[in-house]
Design an enzyme around this catalytic site. Structure first.
Site, PDB file in Angstrom:
ATOM      1  N   HIS A  32     -56.171 -44.071  37.557  1.00 11.01           N
ATOM      2  CA  HIS A  32     -57.066 -43.098  38.188  1.00 11.01           C
ATOM      3  C   HIS A  32     -57.213 -41.834  37.346  1.00 11.01           C
ATOM      4  O   HIS A  32     -58.301 -41.267  37.252  1.00 11.01           O
ATOM      5  CB  HIS A  32     -56.511 -42.751  39.570  1.00 11.01           C
ATOM      6  N   HIS A  78     -63.664 -41.895  46.665  1.00  8.80           N
ATOM      7  CA  HIS A  78     -62.455 -41.756  47.485  1.00  8.80           C
ATOM      8  C   HIS A  78     -62.297 -43.030  48.303  1.00  8.80           C
ATOM      9  O   HIS A  78     -62.239 -43.005  49.527  1.00  8.80           O
ATOM     10  CB  HIS A  78     -62.538 -40.508  48.366  1.00  8.80           C
TER      11      HIS A  78
END
Length: 705
Positions: A32, A78
């Site tokens: 990430h 998200h």
């Protein structure tokens, strides 16, 4: 972290990292944060054109609108947090992207929400949908940033999961640009905003692996807690601080928390940082230095300022009742050192945190496309099935929860091809987002090209000249050879299409490991684009008696189409982009609009010409009569999703002039009380009231609200 990566760290460090160092390294070496599986391929994307001020590499991209106005744009995902805790996950996604825009020195002025879910027939998917939308609405409304558009799509591959992508645009004066990195030692690091708690700890590592069956219980602590009221104060305080000219660098604390923000701020130009973790204001007692350094508590910003300017900026923060603390400083030595109550608890070369080796996973090409015959179904029955699809009907249930007019800039509102925001008395900013995982699943390269092409069509449909793009790449595990191949093909498609339009990607995001219990999502690149439009040129809508015309070629391209989805057909050939035709038609549309020859323009995409014409009728409550002849089946023509096409409406006395600019086919007329479509003698006839009722209300019926 992979065993081979742990070995590299031990070799580069010359020892075993301690507990705090290991936690920080796990965060920074996560997929990430590090983009280790994608960095090599992202270099293929074009990042410069005449409009780009600042491309990828900072928290958001910066694009020149005019001499005195720059536009800042970013995109984020998200996904994992929203799948585990949809309200908090979606809300903090909004908060994070808004801070990305803010830390460039820009005021956030609009949001888009491209969101995707599993079929609404299942209660879990309805729950995810309802609370993701509520999270976006509550956060965006409370901070006063309008959500002006986006996408809402439903697909079987997302059962029990969700893809939540968020786009934010901001506006700034050139003199207010702040970078996310420092260029000199001696600066103080000031942490401003919410207190630090245990929420979001290991958020980025949790986002770098697939979800387990029990993720909702196991991973809830990795989801951050939203606080929009503090965010609103942080927006105003940050901008006031930036306007003093005393802010030397600025980072928001997102994924990776203080470790990521401080190491990236210092490390970009080869400097280092010392952090006094015990000075960080805490929300919970008994927190350890490890927890403080990797917490992802929201609504926090890290400022780099000269020592003599700390007090001046502190007065601004205190005016807005925001807590602040000097938590560290920039040093010349390229190391990242953390102290806790006088003890050194971490000491790493900063490049060990910021320079993560790339990974190239094995690739395996797959072929899913095959020509299939569409079943013999009456055109009217096919229309009823497609028109009532959740992917086609109006998403009014979504956008009615959003305050899309706060700040008073919204000229073209949600539901059309692109939203338009007023920037000054003469010009507006058009903004749109698109994605089509069904095309990309069948053919990642051509599906990605089609995504860019649709963004361009949506922008030019409101009269805007495209300026720049951002991309969000949502994929399953890169460790799957087929997934990694599809990712690389997608990037190549995005690159080739953007180059053809002379467009650049100024910011982006990659989200891997989007799968639940060994069930990967389809390749889902989402592209958002911005364009510049003269406010007086925006087409306002069809008038009674207008001629309807089609621009562009229709081919038998139904793979991944909405028709095939509602019929349960998995195969087919995904639509191809003819770049020359696509560019030529886009320029022709802009020319028609600039010359005031058209009353409305709508691009043809999901659902083909049948849906594009029906939308025209439902949007403006007008009758539409259109007739086509084709060499292939009526339903194949009506629901083909070939690229490069537009429906236009224009006064009859402008037709000849329009034909000198564009290759147009007259197909019908606006007027009457019905929607009437005829293809090869087969007809669909609907009362406008019934057509509109399904379009505007069916989403409410589906949700039983």
């Amino acid at each position: 972290m992979l065993p081979r990566e742990e070995k590299i760290i031990r070799e580069r460090l010359g020892r075993e990292p301690n507990e705090v160092e290991k936690a920080m390294l796990e965060v920074m070496w996560s997929e990430h944060v590090s983009y280790k599986s994608s960095r090599k391929w992202l270099k293929l994307l074009p990042t410069k054109n005449e409009h780009v001020i600042l491309g990828p590499g900072e928290d958001a991209g910066v694009v020149k609108f005019d001499e005195s106005t720059w536009i800042v744009i970013g995109i984020e995902s998200h996904n994992h947090p929203s799948a585990v805790e949809p309200y908090g996950g979606a809300a903090t996604g909004i908060g994070g992207i808004v801070r990305d825009i803010l830390c460039m020195g820009a005021r956030p002025i609009a949001l888009l929400d491209p969101i995707r879910f599993g079929p609404l027939e299942k209660e879990k998917n309805r729950y995810l949908f309802e609370y993701v939308v509520k999270g976006i609405a509550d956060y965006g409304n409370r901070i006063g940033v309008p959500t002006v558009g986006g996408e809402t799509e439903f697909d079987e591959s997302l059962d029990n999961y969700t893809l939540v992508n968020v786009v934010c645009v901001g506006i700034m004066k050139p003199e207010h640009l702040v970078h996310s990195y420092v260029t000199k030692p001696g600066l103080k690091l000031v942490l401003v905003g919410n207190r630090t708690g245990r929420d979001g700890i290991h958020g980025v590592t949790f986002a770098s692996e697939e979800l387990s069956e029990n993720a909702e219980e196991e991973d809830r602590s990795a989801v951050q807690i939203p606080d929009p009221f503090t965010e609103k104060l942080l927006i105003e305080a940050t901008l006031e601080a930036v306007y003093t000219g005393k802010v030397k660098a600025l980072k928001d604390l997102g994924g990776g928390g203080l470790t990521c923000a401080a190491s990236e701020m210092a490390g970009k130009k080869g400097l280092g940082a010392v952090i006094y973790a015990d000075r960080v204001p805490l929300r919970e007692p008994g927190m350890t230095p490890l927890e403080v350094m990797i917490s992802e508590s929201q609504e926090r910003m890290l400022f780099a300022v000269e020592p003599e300017d700390v007090e001046e900026l502190a007065k601004i923060f205190e005016k807005y009742e925001l807590e602040w603390a000097v938590v560290g400083e920039i040093i010349e030595e390229p190391r990242f050192v953390v102290y806790w109550k006088g003890d050194k608890v971490a000491d790493l070369p900063i490049e060990l945190l910021t320079n993560v080796p790339t990974i190239e996973w094995p690739m395996k090409e797959y072929k899913l496309e095959e020509d299939v015959e569409t079943p013999d179904i009456a055109l009217s029955k096919a229309f009823d099935l497609v028109w009532s699809s959740p992917n086609i009907v109006a998403k009014r249930w979504v956008w009615e929860q959003y305050d899309h007019e706060v700040q008073g800039r919204t000229v073209v509102k949600p539901g059309f091809d692109a939203a338009v925001l007023k920037i000054n008395g003469e010009y507006g900013l058009a903004i749109t987002s698109d994605g089509n995982p069904s095309y990309c699943y069948l053919n990642p390269y051509h599906g990605a090209m089609g995504t860019v092409a649709e963004v361009v069509r949506n922008l030019v449909s409101v009269g805007a000249k495209p300026l720049a793009l951002v991309d969000n790449l949502n994929f399953a595990s890169p460790e799957r050879p087929e997934v990694y191949w599809s990712f690389v093909e997608t990037v190549k498609g995005l690159a080739d299409a953007a180059k053809a339009f002379d467009l650049a990607y100024v910011s982006g995001n990659v989200s891997f490991y989007n799968e639940v219990v060994d069930r990967p999502v389809k390749p889902t690149p989402v592209v958002a684009g911005i364009g510049k439009v003269k406010l007086k040129d925006i087409p306002r809508g069809p008038r009674d008696g207008d001629v309807i015309a089609l621009i562009g070629s229709t081919r038998r391209e139904l793979g991944g189409s909405e028709l095939y989805r509602v019929l349960g057909i998995k195969g087919g050939i995904a639509p191809r982009v003819n770049l020359e035709e696509e560019k030529g038609n886009a320029l022709a549309i802009l020319n028609l609009i600039e010359n005031d020859l058209v009353t409305f323009v709508h691009d043809v995409s999901r659902g083909g010409v049948a849906v594009a014409l029906a939308e025209l009728s439902a949007w403006f409550n007008v009758g539409v009569k259109a007739k086509f002849t084709s060499s292939f089946k009526s339903i194949d023509f009506a629901f083909s999703e070939s690229h490069g096409r537009y429906i236009i409406t224009l006064p009859e006395d402008k037709v000849e002039e329009a034909k000198e600019i564009a290759k147009i086919s007259i197909v019908g007329r606006v007027g009457g009380d019905n929607f009437a479509l005829e293809v090869n003698g087969e007809k669909v006839e609907k009362d406008i009231e019934e057509l509109s009722r399904i379009y505007w209300n069916y989403m409410y019926d589906l949700l039983e609200l």
